[in-house]
Structures are given as structure tokens and as C-alpha cells.
Write a protein that holds these residues in place. Structure first.
Motif, PDB file in Angstrom:
ATOM      1  N   MET A   4       0.860  -1.176   0.000  1.00 28.33           N
ATOM      2  CA  MET A   4       0.000   0.000   0.000  1.00 28.33           C
ATOM      3  C   MET A   4       0.895   1.223   0.000  1.00 28.33           C
ATOM      4  N   ALA A   5       0.676   2.131  -0.938  1.00 28.77           N
ATOM      5  CA  ALA A   5       1.470   3.352  -1.018  1.00 28.77           C
ATOM      6  C   ALA A   5       0.879   4.416  -0.101  1.00 28.77           C
ATOM      7  N   LEU A   6       1.720   5.006   0.740  1.00 24.28           N
ATOM      8  CA  LEU A   6       1.286   6.107   1.604  1.00 24.28           C
ATOM      9  C   LEU A   6       1.534   7.464   0.958  1.00 24.28           C
ATOM     10  N   THR A   7       2.410   7.505  -0.016  1.00 20.67           N
ATOM     11  CA  THR A   7       2.719   8.753  -0.705  1.00 20.67           C
ATOM     12  C   THR A   7       2.546   8.546  -2.206  1.00 20.67           C
ATOM     13  N   SER A   8       2.234   9.615  -2.922  1.00 23.98           N
ATOM     14  CA  SER A   8       1.943   9.500  -4.350  1.00 23.98           C
ATOM     15  C   SER A   8       3.133   9.028  -5.165  1.00 23.98           C
ATOM     16  N   ASP A   9       4.345   9.277  -4.662  1.00 27.04           N
ATOM     17  CA  ASP A   9       5.540   8.846  -5.390  1.00 27.04           C
ATOM     18  C   ASP A   9       5.972   7.419  -5.039  1.00 27.04           C
ATOM     19  N   GLY A  10       5.251   6.762  -4.130  1.00 25.59           N
ATOM     20  CA  GLY A  10       5.586   5.404  -3.744  1.00 25.59           C
ATOM     21  C   GLY A  10       6.822   5.286  -2.881  1.00 25.59           C
TER      22      GLY A  10
END
Length: 278
Positions: free
Chosen positions: A177-183
Motif C-alpha cells: 500500500m502506497a502512503l505517498t503518491s511517489d511510492g
């Protein structure tokens, strides 16, 4: 710029056979063994990212030092663990030493729901708090207390947000699961110490950090693929350690240092400091 900070929320002492499980009777040994480990840190981690501040685990509360905090009938908390936590080590105080108001956090991620990772939530305002659905289910009722989850220590009205593994995972992790848009900040499953255990992977241009909770107690245990003395599923725990080790090897092959940060490793803070100073 992305940075990781270690926050020490006290110390814990356990039986040595909990750190490295020993057969036979692996899960029974911590209750029968004499002697204690050296003081192990209870670490939470703050991630600074351009999109916001993320806290991984909340540590234990200084209230753990008061009589009645743990149920007197619980054999593990009577026989197999001791805490040393000062008031100034509470997670909200630790955050403020870094100039961070707890209300400034964008989210809290719990690697799992054991009390020494979730107890500090009592010192935080209502925040988006991510936990695996499995952990929340395992925490319910008396059976949850037996497992070391104490929902009565949580803030009134607490409700977690369940982790959604809907991003492309970095191999060899099966989901993410990505917490930030840039991964750059991702949650990955690392079951073993508990069935819903997760870790947080932080990727910078130069390094990769794995904030690993209790995936193992030490980096040495990871290297030896040695499971702990209390995990309920040895097969799952060994598979997780193999996955982490494979990821570390792939990082090394790509000339990107891998920094492993378990919550109770006495060397985690030094490894982090060394990585930051490079």
C-alpha cells in the motif's frame, strides 16, 4: 527530502529465548527461563516526506509502569516481560523534542497491535491510524488480551483505518500500500510475529529503510533466519525473513544500501544515524 527519525519510548526486558526461539517448547521457554535480556529499546519512527509526516508505531505508554495497567491474571506480563518507561519518553513528548506537534502527523501506521507498539496512541490526538484488518480482528475480546492487545488502553472512540494492499509491490514483497503518491513510503505485509504484522518501506534516492516492527528482534536474527520465541506461525515468520533478506540482497546488488530497523534492536538507532551521516 525524505528523512527517518528514531524515537525511543522506553525500554523493555524479555527472556533471551523470546529474542531467538529455541526448540523444543519454543513458546513455553519464555515463561520458564530465568534471567533477562539487556535493556531493549521500544522504538517508534517518524518519517518526514514532502507530502507530510508519518509515524510508524506509537511505542508504549509510561502508564505501563503503574499497577493495574496490565491484567494481573496475564502470565506473560507477570513472568516474561518488564518495562522501564519515564514520563518524558511518551510518544507526544518525543515528537515535540523534534519540533513536531502530534496534530501535525498525517497518519500513524501500526506494524501490529501489541501493547508496546500501540499503547502510545493514548498520548496522541485523533489521527488517521492504519492497521491490518487481521490485527484488529485478533485484538478483540479476552482472546485479544491473551495475545497482548489491550483495546481499553486506546483513546475513547478509536477506530482504525484498514490497510488496503492495492499498489504495485516492490519485489519480492507480494503486496503493498502506497502512503505517498511517489511510492517512496509503502506498507508491506510481514506476517509471522503476529498474523497481521506489516512493515514500512521508505525509499530515498540513495537508500532503502525497512521499519520492521517485530519482524525480527535484531538484524542478526534476520541474517540467521531465526524466528522469535513467541510468534504463532513459524512457517510464516521464516518466509517473511527470507523475503526481507531477498529484498536486502536485491538492494545491495543495485548499489542502494538497505537499512533494517526493528523496533527492539539495540543497534537500530546507530544504524540509522550512520545511514543519515553518509
Amino acid at each position: 527530502m525524505i528523512r527517518v527519525h528514531a524515537l525511543r519510548t522506553g525500554s523493555v526486558f524479555v527472556r533471551p529465548s523470546q529474542i531467538i526461539g529455541r526448540a523444543p517448547f519454543r513458546r513455553l521457554r519464555p515463561f520458564l527461563e530465568r534471567g533477562w535480556s539487556a535493556a531493549l529499546p521500544i522504538l517508534a519512527f517518524l518519517i518526514e516526506h514532502p507530502e507530510g509526516l508519518f509515524l510508524v508505531d506509537s511505542g508504549e505508554s509510561p502508564r505501563a509502569m503503574t499497577r493495574g495497567y496490565f491484567p494481573p491474571w496475564h502470565p506473560y506480563f507477570r513472568l516474561a516481560v518488564r518495562f522501564a518507561i519515564a514520563d518524558e519518553q511518551a510518544i507526544d513528548v518525543q515528537l515535540r523534542t523534534l519540533g513536531v506537534a502530534p496534530s501535525d502527523l498525517r497518519a500513524v501506521v501500526l506494524t501490529h497491535f501489541h501493547t508496546d507498539h500501540a499503547g502510545g496512541l493514548a498520548h496522541l490526538p485523533p489521527l488517521r491510524t492504519l492497521v491490518s484488518r487481521i490485527e484488529w480482528q485478533l485484538a478483540q475480546g479476552v482472546a485479544g488480551q491473551v495475545r497482548g492487545y489491550f483495546l481499553d488502553h486506546l483513546p475513547p472512540g478509536f477506530r482504525p483505518e484498514f490497510i488496503r494492499f492495492d499498489a504495485n509491490p516492490p519485489a519480492p514483497f507480494p503486496r503493498a500500500m502506497a502512503l505517498t503518491s511517489d511510492g517512496a513510503v509503502m506498507i508491506v505485509p510481514t506476517p509471522g510475529h503476529s498474523s497481521g504484522h506489516v512493515s514500512v518501506l521508505v525509499t530515498t534516492p540513495a537508500q532503502r529503510f525497512l521499519i520492521a516492527g517485530d519482524a525480527s528482534y535484531t538484524e542478526a536474527a534476520l541474517a540467521a533466519r531465526a524466528i522469535d520465541g513467541v510468534c504463532p506461525n513459524p512457517r510464516s515468520a521464516r518466509k517473511t525473513l527470507a523475503t526481507i533478506a531477498a529484498f536486502a540482497e536485491a538492494s545491495a546488488a543495485a548499489a542502494r544500501p538497505f537499512i533494517y530497523l526493528p523496533a527492539h534492536d539495540p543497534d537500530s538507532e546507530a544504524r540509522l544515524d550512520s545511514a543519515i551521516s553518509r
